[in-house]
Design a protein around this motif. Structure first.
Motif, mmCIF file in Angstrom:
data_model
loop_
_atom_site.group_PDB
_atom_site.id
_atom_site.type_symbol
_atom_site.label_atom_id
_atom_site.label_comp_id
_atom_site.label_asym_id
_atom_site.label_seq_id
_atom_site.Cartn_x
_atom_site.Cartn_y
_atom_site.Cartn_z
ATOM 1 N N GLY A 1 0.814 -1.213 0.000
ATOM 2 C CA GLY A 1 0.000 0.000 0.000
ATOM 3 C C GLY A 1 0.845 1.258 0.000
ATOM 4 N N LEU A 2 1.970 1.220 0.682
ATOM 5 C CA LEU A 2 2.860 2.386 0.721
ATOM 6 C C LEU A 2 3.628 2.567 -0.583
ATOM 7 N N LEU A 3 3.788 1.491 -1.343
ATOM 8 C CA LEU A 3 4.550 1.564 -2.587
ATOM 9 C C LEU A 3 3.706 2.000 -3.776
ATOM 10 N N VAL A 4 2.391 2.094 -3.620
ATOM 11 C CA VAL A 4 1.518 2.511 -4.722
ATOM 12 C C VAL A 4 1.774 3.988 -5.005
ATOM 13 N N PRO A 5 2.008 4.359 -6.261
ATOM 14 C CA PRO A 5 2.249 5.770 -6.594
ATOM 15 C C PRO A 5 1.019 6.638 -6.267
ATOM 16 N N GLU B 1 -5.054 8.899 -6.785
ATOM 17 C CA GLU B 1 -5.845 10.093 -7.059
ATOM 18 C C GLU B 1 -6.848 9.893 -8.188
ATOM 19 N N ARG B 2 -6.832 8.755 -8.847
ATOM 20 C CA ARG B 2 -7.790 8.484 -9.925
ATOM 21 C C ARG B 2 -9.193 8.335 -9.345
ATOM 22 N N PRO B 3 -10.209 8.787 -10.089
ATOM 23 C CA PRO B 3 -11.599 8.693 -9.590
ATOM 24 C C PRO B 3 -12.037 7.263 -9.281
ATOM 25 N N LEU B 4 -11.618 6.300 -10.087
ATOM 26 C CA LEU B 4 -12.005 4.918 -9.840
ATOM 27 C C LEU B 4 -11.439 4.419 -8.511
ATOM 28 N N ALA B 5 -10.184 4.728 -8.252
ATOM 29 C CA ALA B 5 -9.562 4.305 -6.998
ATOM 30 C C ALA B 5 -10.248 4.960 -5.805
#
Length: 103
Positions: free
Chosen positions: A21-25, A30-34
């Motif tokens: 989780g910490l390694l996710v850019p 910040e994408r709407p789907l995420a």
């Protein structure tokens, strides 16, 4: 010994999940789907846990007084009762179901 192995594997798995989780850019987060998934996922998991605890009995489906408790709490929510009232209704029905199961 198997219990300690399971505990150690669970601890390592939790640490790796946190690390991933910490390694996710930041751009991905910040994408709407995420953001929509992050908002809806806890609700879906809580609903699944509630359904499993209400209607599950080991490997079998159980339709008993716990379902009535869930229905009472759902009705209180539909009627827009305060959250404390919803919890009290659900707890009262759950206690009743527990006493019925014991006696």
């Amino acid at each position: 010994m198997n219990v300690w192995i399971a505990i150690a594997l669970t601890a390592v798995g939790c640490y790796l999940a946190k690390l991933l989780g910490l390694l996710v850019p930041a751009g991905v987060l910040e994408r709407p789907l995420a953001q929509r998934l992050a908002a809806l996922l806890p609700v879906a998991l809580l609903a699944a846990l509630t359904a499993q605890q209400t209607f599950g009995d080991g490997q079998h489906l159980a339709l008993d007084a716990r379902g009535a408790g869930l229905a009472a709490a759902a009705l209180a929510l539909v009627l827009r009762a305060p959250f404390l009232v919803v919890v009290v209704v659900g707890v009262a029905v759950a206690v009743t179901a527990g006493v019925r199961a014991l006696g």
